[in-house]
Structures are given as structure tokens and as C-alpha cells.
Design a protein around this motif. Sequence first.
Motif, short mmCIF file in Angstrom:
data_model
loop_
_atom_site.label_atom_id
_atom_site.label_comp_id
_atom_site.label_asym_id
_atom_site.label_seq_id
_atom_site.Cartn_x
_atom_site.Cartn_y
_atom_site.Cartn_z
N UNK A 68 0.82 -1.21 0.00
CA UNK A 68 0.00 0.00 0.00
C UNK A 68 0.86 1.26 0.00
N UNK A 69 1.96 1.26 0.75
CA UNK A 69 2.78 2.46 0.90
C UNK A 69 3.83 2.61 -0.20
N UNK A 70 4.36 1.50 -0.70
CA UNK A 70 5.47 1.58 -1.65
C UNK A 70 5.08 1.21 -3.07
N UNK A 71 4.43 0.12 -3.24
CA UNK A 71 4.16 -0.40 -4.57
C UNK A 71 2.94 0.26 -5.21
N UNK A 72 1.89 0.48 -4.41
CA UNK A 72 0.66 1.05 -4.95
C UNK A 72 0.85 2.43 -5.57
N UNK A 73 1.62 3.35 -4.95
CA UNK A 73 1.82 4.64 -5.61
C UNK A 73 2.53 4.53 -6.95
N UNK A 74 3.49 3.61 -7.05
CA UNK A 74 4.17 3.43 -8.33
C UNK A 74 3.22 2.87 -9.38
N UNK A 75 2.41 1.91 -9.00
CA UNK A 75 1.45 1.33 -9.94
C UNK A 75 0.42 2.39 -10.33
N UNK A 76 -0.02 3.17 -9.34
CA UNK A 76 -0.99 4.22 -9.63
C UNK A 76 -0.41 5.26 -10.58
N UNK A 77 0.83 5.68 -10.34
CA UNK A 77 1.48 6.65 -11.24
C UNK A 77 1.65 6.07 -12.63
N UNK A 78 2.03 4.80 -12.70
CA UNK A 78 2.20 4.13 -13.99
C UNK A 78 0.88 4.10 -14.76
N UNK A 79 -0.19 3.72 -14.06
CA UNK A 79 -1.49 3.64 -14.72
C UNK A 79 -1.98 5.02 -15.14
N UNK A 80 -1.74 6.03 -14.32
CA UNK A 80 -2.14 7.40 -14.69
C UNK A 80 -1.38 7.86 -15.93
N UNK A 81 -0.08 7.56 -15.99
CA UNK A 81 0.72 7.94 -17.17
C UNK A 81 0.23 7.22 -18.41
N UNK A 82 -0.08 5.94 -18.28
CA UNK A 82 -0.57 5.18 -19.42
C UNK A 82 -1.93 5.72 -19.88
N UNK A 83 -2.79 6.08 -18.95
CA UNK A 83 -4.09 6.61 -19.35
C UNK A 83 -3.93 7.96 -20.05
N UNK A 84 -2.96 8.77 -19.60
CA UNK A 84 -2.70 10.05 -20.26
C UNK A 84 -2.18 9.83 -21.68
N UNK A 85 -1.33 8.84 -21.84
CA UNK A 85 -0.78 8.56 -23.18
C UNK A 85 -1.83 7.99 -24.12
N UNK A 86 -2.73 7.18 -23.59
CA UNK A 86 -3.73 6.51 -24.41
C UNK A 86 -4.90 7.43 -24.72
N UNK A 87 -5.11 8.45 -23.90
CA UNK A 87 -6.25 9.35 -24.05
C UNK A 87 -6.27 9.96 -25.44
#
Length: 165
Positions: A68-87
Motif C-alpha cells: 500500500x505504501x510503496x508499490x501502490x503509488x508506483x502502480x498508480x502513477x504508472x497507470x495514470x501515465x498510461x491513461x494520459x498517453x492513451x487518451x
Amino acid sequence: MSLTMKKRRHAEAMVPQAWLGLMKGQARKAGRRVSPMAETARDVAAHRLEDARIWAAPKLDQASHSVEEQFAPMVSAFLAEMSRRVDVSPVKSRRRWPMLALLTGAVIGAVGAVMYRNNAQRWTDTMKDNMREGVSDTAKWTGEKARETADKVGKKSDDISGKIS
């Protein structure tokens, strides 16, 4: 004991009834002997399973907090970046730079064209002035050469006419 073959090649065992009764009795005796050992194994397995759960519960809780503290923020940032690129929707900041570069190039080209025309006009004026001066210089030079040549021809003709007379 005898074996018989059926039509489809299956072996069938013919066991006498007396043997079945004997085997049944032996299985009951073995079951009575094994029953206490099976209960003990069941109790030991239940105790060990409880020990494993006691050990694993804090480890899983710690792992969940770590994720929750370490891995989730990285996954969340990765998914946000991918959604921005795919938009599909265009981003205005991406279109400003090419347009700004195009307009800057057009302005530089226009300034260059104006400077070229001014420089070409100056060059033309300079060449006209030089030509006027050059024409008068050439005319003077040509006139001087013509006089010199006429003088030489005159001297030669006087020399020749003096020798003839």
C-alpha cells in the motif's frame, strides 16, 4: 483365483467369498490399529496449521502495508501515465510548440526576405554608381588610347610620306 476374459478384453478377477470375508476382517483390525495414529496426526496437523497461521498473519499484514505504501503509488502513477498517453483528447500544450516554431520560422523567413531585398537594392545601386564611374573611366581610357594610337599612326604616316617624297 481365476481370470476370465470378456469380449472387450477386460480382465475380471474371480475372488472366492471366503477370501473376501478374510480380507474384511483384516481391514477392520488394521483400521482399529491405525485410528489412534490418524487422530494424533490430525491433531498435530491442526496444531501446526494454527502455528503457521499465527506466523503468517503478521507477515501478510506487513506485506499489505508495504504494498500500500510503496508499490501502490508506483502502480498508480504508472497507470495514470498510461491513461494520459492513451487518451484520445488532444492536449493544448502539445500543439503550442509546433505552432510557435512554425510562426517563428515564418517571421524569420520574412525578415530574411526583406533584408535580402534591401541588400539587393543596395547592391544594384552600388553597381549602377560604379558603372557610371566605370563608363566615364572607360571612355576616358578609350579616348586616351585612341589619341595615342592616332598620334602614332600620324607619326608613322608622316615618316612614310617623308620617305616617299
